[in-house]
Design an enzyme around this catalytic site. Structure first.
Site, PDB file in Angstrom:
ATOM      1  CE  LYS A   1     128.797  75.052  91.523  1.00  0.00           C
ATOM      2  NZ  LYS A   1     129.506  74.393  93.176  1.00  0.00           N
TER       3      LYS A   1
ATOM      4  CG  HIS B   1     134.453  68.345  89.785  1.00  0.00           C
ATOM      5  ND1 HIS B   1     133.577  67.611  90.141  1.00  0.00           N
ATOM      6  CD2 HIS B   1     135.350  68.900  90.665  1.00  0.00           C
ATOM      7  CE1 HIS B   1     132.378  68.833  91.279  1.00  0.00           C
ATOM      8  NE2 HIS B   1     133.643  69.100  91.064  1.00  0.00           N
TER       9      HIS B   1
ATOM     10  CB  SER C   1     125.426  76.423  89.161  1.00  0.00           C
ATOM     11  OG  SER C   1     126.312  75.875  90.306  1.00  0.00           O
TER      12      SER C   1
HETATM   13  S1  PPS Z   1     131.056  70.992  93.259  1.00  0.00           S
HETATM   14  O1  PPS Z   1     131.302  72.422  93.810  1.00  0.00           O
HETATM   15  O2  PPS Z   1     131.875  70.862  91.774  1.00  0.00           O
HETATM   16  O3  PPS Z   1     131.515  70.279  93.860  1.00  0.00           O
HETATM   17  O4  PPS Z   1     129.616  71.597  93.557  1.00  0.00           O
HETATM   18  P1  PPS Z   1     128.719  70.641  93.209  1.00  0.00           P
HETATM   19  O5  PPS Z   1     128.079  70.267  95.037  1.00  0.00           O
HETATM   20  O6  PPS Z   1     128.476  69.402  92.263  1.00  0.00           O
HETATM   21  O7  PPS Z   1     127.448  71.375  93.101  1.00  0.00           O
HETATM   22  C1  PPS Z   1     126.534  72.140  93.573  1.00  0.00           C
HETATM   23  C2  PPS Z   1     125.493  73.043  93.498  1.00  0.00           C
HETATM   24  O8  PPS Z   1     124.091  72.372  93.960  1.00  0.00           O
HETATM   25  C3  PPS Z   1     123.592  72.973  95.486  1.00  0.00           C
HETATM   26  N1  PPS Z   1     123.726  71.975  95.633  1.00  0.00           N
HETATM   27  C4  PPS Z   1     122.245  71.188  96.224  1.00  0.00           C
HETATM   28  N2  PPS Z   1     120.626  71.562  95.430  1.00  0.00           N
HETATM   29  C5  PPS Z   1     119.582  70.417  95.691  1.00  0.00           C
HETATM   30  N3  PPS Z   1     119.177  70.249  97.116  1.00  0.00           N
HETATM   31  C6  PPS Z   1     120.847  70.310  97.852  1.00  0.00           C
HETATM   32  N4  PPS Z   1     120.404  69.408  98.868  1.00  0.00           N
HETATM   33  C7  PPS Z   1     121.623  70.432  97.362  1.00  0.00           C
HETATM   34  N5  PPS Z   1     123.515  70.527  97.586  1.00  0.00           N
HETATM   35  C8  PPS Z   1     123.867  71.372  97.377  1.00  0.00           C
HETATM   36  C9  PPS Z   1     124.182  74.368  95.115  1.00  0.00           C
HETATM   37  O9  PPS Z   1     123.706  74.448  95.739  1.00  0.00           O
HETATM   38  C10 PPS Z   1     124.602  74.765  93.771  1.00  0.00           C
HETATM   39  O10 PPS Z   1     123.947  74.630  92.955  1.00  0.00           O
HETATM   40  P2  PPS Z   1     123.207  76.107  92.526  1.00  0.00           P
HETATM   41  O11 PPS Z   1     122.814  76.492  91.121  1.00  0.00           O
HETATM   42  O12 PPS Z   1     124.772  76.888  92.157  1.00  0.00           O
HETATM   43  O13 PPS Z   1     122.820  77.235  93.515  1.00  0.00           O
END
Ligand code: PPS
Length: 295
Positions: free
Chosen positions: A48, A108, A138
């Site tokens: 996340k 991860h 998240s």
């Molecule tokens: S995972 O499942 O662990 O691989 O998730 P990960 O991609 O690491 O994290 C998901 C969170 O990143 C947000 N996200 C973004 N934020 C800003 N800009 C962009 N382009 C973007 N893409 C993904 C996503 O919404 C999750 O955060 P939260 O706070 O839940 O919205």
């Protein structure tokens, strides 16, 4: 590939003391055969923290900003997730077999479980770290919608598990700190989600420089726009909507949920925040690693 079940939720399984999703713990067996190549790039994160965002940025860089090429398949196929395994979906290792070089990989795993071949081959690593409070919120929402996790319990219960490292992949504190240390002896570009939110162009330029794939400024501007939260939320190749509902149920909470810094304030109570801050100081004591919890 196992058959898909209606309720794949299962308790976490400890591997060398690290709690993991049952299926991912099983996948570590297959991962023993994994061979890293020197031109691989590894995206490493605690869950996340911006993995999908960094994955899309890197694929766009590798494809020279060509939007159509980045539509060729979902992000979890274009960027194989090494330890991934879930009923009814190809494993990370199966996906990897179909991936031509140069490969962009995702993990991860804490350092103690990372395949040694990645370190031996001096594979370049891009580590994205995000502040613990936004990660916890998240992650709580993700536990609810991504059904390979155990039930998260209440927010209060989940926060307790997060603070004590009893969530999948273990302690956030240990993860961010050990990869921070790794950069002293391995090529690691350590970036922060909050910096990416604040000035995406600057952080994407750092990635371009690190992987040594220069691009004209107009292409860089396009990448900034195409990897914005709004664009990625609407893109079926980045928003995980192509996975079966039994694995991710976006009606519970969308994968692309808020994409904000400071959203934790909508979930933490004042008392939880105070307790978290006191514990945080202890867990991060002596470290020069600092995070922004708001912009
Ligand atoms: S995972 O499942 O662990 O691989 O998730 P990960 O991609 O690491 O994290 C998901 C969170 O990143 C947000 N996200 C973004 N934020 C800003 N800009 C962009 N382009 C973007 N893409 C993904 C996503 O919404 C999750 O955060 P939260 O706070 O839940 O919205």
């Amino acid at each position: 590939m196992e058959l898909i079940e209606d309720n794949p939720r299962a308790p976490l399984v400890p591997v060398n003391g690290i709690p993991l999703i049952k299926y991912f713990a099983e996948a570590l067996e297959q991962l023993k055969d994994f061979q890293a190549w020197p031109d691989d790039i590894l995206i490493s994160t605690y869950p996340k923290s911006g993995t999908t965002w960094a994955s899309e940025i890197l694929d766009m860089i590798y494809q020279g900003g060509d939007r159509k090429k980045c539509q060729r398949s979902p992000i979890f196929i274009r960027v194989p997730f090494l330890e991934f395994k879930a009923p009814g979906v190809p494993t990370g290792m199966e996906t990897l077999k179909e991936t031509p070089p140069p490969r962009i990989l995702k993990t991860h795993l804490p350092l103690s479980l990372v395949p040694q071949t990645l370190l031996d081959q001096k594979v370049k690593i891009i580590y994205i770290a995000r502040n613990a409070k936004d990660v916890a919120v998240s992650y709580f929402n993700f536990y609810k919608m991504a059904k390979v996790h155990p039930e998260p319990g209440s927010w209060e219960e989940f926060l307790e598990k997060f603070m004590t490292g009893k969530v999948s992949y273990g302690s956030w504190y240990q993860h961010v700190l050990e990869w921070w240390e790794l950069r002293k002896r391995h090529p690691v570009l350590y970036l922060f989600y909050e910096d990416m939110k604040k000035d995406p162009k600057k952080e994407i330029q750092k990635i371009i420089d690190f992987v040594g794939r220069p691009l004209p400024e107009n292409i860089l501007d396009q990448i900034v726009q195409q990897t914005s939260f709004k664009a990625m939320r609407e893109n079926p190749m980045t928003n995980y909507s192509t996975l079966p509902k039994q694995i991710m149920d976006h009606s519970i909470s969308p994968f692309m949920r808020k994409g904000a810094t400071g959203d934790w304030k909508n979930t933490f109570t004042v008392a939880q925040n105070e307790r978290f801050d006191a514990d945080y100081e202890k867990q991060m004591a002596g470290s020069d690693l600092h995070f922004n919890t708001e912009l």
